[in-house]
Design a protein around this motif. Structure first.
Motif, mmCIF file in Angstrom:
data_model
loop_
_atom_site.group_PDB
_atom_site.id
_atom_site.type_symbol
_atom_site.label_atom_id
_atom_site.label_comp_id
_atom_site.label_asym_id
_atom_site.label_seq_id
_atom_site.Cartn_x
_atom_site.Cartn_y
_atom_site.Cartn_z
ATOM 1 N N ILE A 238 -66.128 -96.866 -113.700
ATOM 2 C CA ILE A 238 -64.999 -96.998 -112.791
ATOM 3 C C ILE A 238 -65.092 -98.377 -112.156
ATOM 4 O O ILE A 238 -66.099 -98.728 -111.543
ATOM 5 C CB ILE A 238 -65.011 -95.896 -111.722
ATOM 6 N N LEU A 239 -64.046 -99.155 -112.345
ATOM 7 C CA LEU A 239 -64.018 -100.518 -111.822
ATOM 8 C C LEU A 239 -62.914 -100.650 -110.789
ATOM 9 O O LEU A 239 -61.836 -100.076 -110.926
ATOM 10 C CB LEU A 239 -63.753 -101.513 -112.963
ATOM 11 N N ASN A 240 -63.205 -101.418 -109.773
ATOM 12 C CA ASN A 240 -62.196 -101.708 -108.773
ATOM 13 C C ASN A 240 -62.010 -103.205 -108.702
ATOM 14 O O ASN A 240 -62.981 -103.940 -108.847
ATOM 15 C CB ASN A 240 -62.638 -101.187 -107.395
ATOM 16 N N PRO A 241 -60.812 -103.701 -108.470
ATOM 17 C CA PRO A 241 -59.604 -102.901 -108.352
ATOM 18 C C PRO A 241 -59.135 -102.404 -109.716
ATOM 19 O O PRO A 241 -59.518 -102.974 -110.748
ATOM 20 C CB PRO A 241 -58.596 -103.890 -107.758
ATOM 21 N N PRO A 242 -58.309 -101.368 -109.754
ATOM 22 C CA PRO A 242 -57.783 -100.888 -111.042
ATOM 23 C C PRO A 242 -57.108 -102.029 -111.804
ATOM 24 O O PRO A 242 -56.443 -102.874 -111.219
ATOM 25 C CB PRO A 242 -56.755 -99.832 -110.625
ATOM 26 N N GLY A 243 -57.330 -102.051 -113.095
ATOM 27 C CA GLY A 243 -56.731 -103.095 -113.928
ATOM 28 C C GLY A 243 -57.532 -104.370 -113.997
ATOM 29 O O GLY A 243 -57.095 -105.356 -114.587
ATOM 30 N N THR A 244 -58.714 -104.397 -113.382
ATOM 31 C CA THR A 244 -59.535 -105.604 -113.431
ATOM 32 C C THR A 244 -59.840 -105.967 -114.888
ATOM 33 O O THR A 244 -60.033 -105.085 -115.718
ATOM 34 C CB THR A 244 -60.845 -105.428 -112.635
ATOM 35 N N PRO A 245 -59.876 -107.254 -115.225
ATOM 36 C CA PRO A 245 -60.142 -107.643 -116.612
ATOM 37 C C PRO A 245 -61.633 -107.689 -116.967
ATOM 38 O O PRO A 245 -62.010 -108.220 -117.991
ATOM 39 C CB PRO A 245 -59.518 -109.038 -116.706
ATOM 40 N N ALA A 246 -62.479 -107.110 -116.125
ATOM 41 C CA ALA A 246 -63.922 -107.138 -116.392
ATOM 42 C C ALA A 246 -64.233 -106.500 -117.737
ATOM 43 O O ALA A 246 -63.581 -105.550 -118.156
ATOM 44 C CB ALA A 246 -64.670 -106.415 -115.278
ATOM 45 N N ARG A 247 -65.244 -107.025 -118.435
ATOM 46 C CA ARG A 247 -65.700 -106.477 -119.714
ATOM 47 C C ARG A 247 -67.064 -105.844 -119.487
ATOM 48 O O ARG A 247 -67.978 -106.496 -119.007
ATOM 49 C CB ARG A 247 -65.819 -107.561 -120.783
ATOM 50 N N ILE A 248 -67.188 -104.573 -119.842
ATOM 51 C CA ILE A 248 -68.417 -103.823 -119.583
ATOM 52 C C ILE A 248 -69.191 -103.629 -120.868
ATOM 53 O O ILE A 248 -68.627 -103.298 -121.909
ATOM 54 C CB ILE A 248 -68.072 -102.437 -119.012
ATOM 55 N N ARG A 249 -70.508 -103.831 -120.793
ATOM 56 C CA ARG A 249 -71.378 -103.535 -121.928
ATOM 57 C C ARG A 249 -72.800 -103.447 -121.417
ATOM 58 O O ARG A 249 -73.097 -103.891 -120.316
ATOM 59 C CB ARG A 249 -71.255 -104.569 -123.032
#
Length: 197
Positions: A129-140
């Motif tokens: 779950i990332l904030n704010p919604p729609g953030t362009p962060a890339r998770i790995r």
């Protein structure tokens, strides 16, 4: 960097498709300008180059990255497949068929970075779950083989099928407290799966 690589008598450099996905056209244009300037240096020093698709670069997806590597059309420019980015490499496609992506790259993968990861698109996208919604962060993540969700049988079977004889590198950096264990486990597992020919 090319000069230092040559001084170290290292025949290979890796890179990413740096730039931003939101500025892909400008980033790619800058990439080509850099290559035109650097081609003579690589060729003079006899150094090969393996770029990789990387989350948040202008080429994040396997198909597009392999296509760009092929467009460069130099025998010494090939591809680095980074296994812990497997779930980013198909882009918006919810599936991550590691065997299909590796086969698509064909004879271009000359380097594999090996670590496990989780499918951030699973549960449908609610594992992180990332904030704010729609953030362009890339998770790995980059844990040991078997600590994530990559289909390792498909990955190693496909590399063997394609007669992969490039560089295989463990790239685990998930748990500092397990660094020694990972450093023992990963090379042993990789050597078992990809014995030197």
């Amino acid at each position: 960097m090319i000069e230092i690589t040559a001084e170290l008598e290292c025949p290979l450099m890796n890179s990413e498709f740096n730039g931003r996905p939101g500025q892909a056209a400008q980033s790619e244009a800058a990439f080509w300008r850099s290559l035109e300037e650097l081609f003579p240096l690589f060729e003079r020093e006899g150094i090969a180059l393996n770029p990789e698709a990387h989350p948040d670069d202008f080429r994040e997806e396997n198909t597009a990255a392999v296509g760009l590597v092929r467009a460069i059309d130099k025998p010494w420019v090939n591809y680095l497949y980074r296994a812990p980015h497997t779930f980013h490499l198909p882009g918006a496609d919810p599936t991550a068929d590691i065997a299909a992506m590796t086969r698509y790259a064909g004879d271009k993968p000359h380097h594999a970075h090996i670590a496990d990861t989780f499918d951030h698109k699973g549960s449908p996208g609610l594992r992180y779950i990332l904030n704010p919604p729609g953030t362009p962060a890339r998770i790995r993540r980059h844990p040991d083989i078997g600590q994530g969700e990559i289909d390792w049988a498909a990955f190693f079977d496909t590399l063997r099928e394609l007669k992969f004889d490039g560089v295989a590198t463990a790239c685990v950096f998930a748990w500092d407290e397990r660094a020694r264990d990972s450093s023992a486990f990963m090379p042993e597992r990789i050597s078992k799966e990809l014995p030197a020919s």
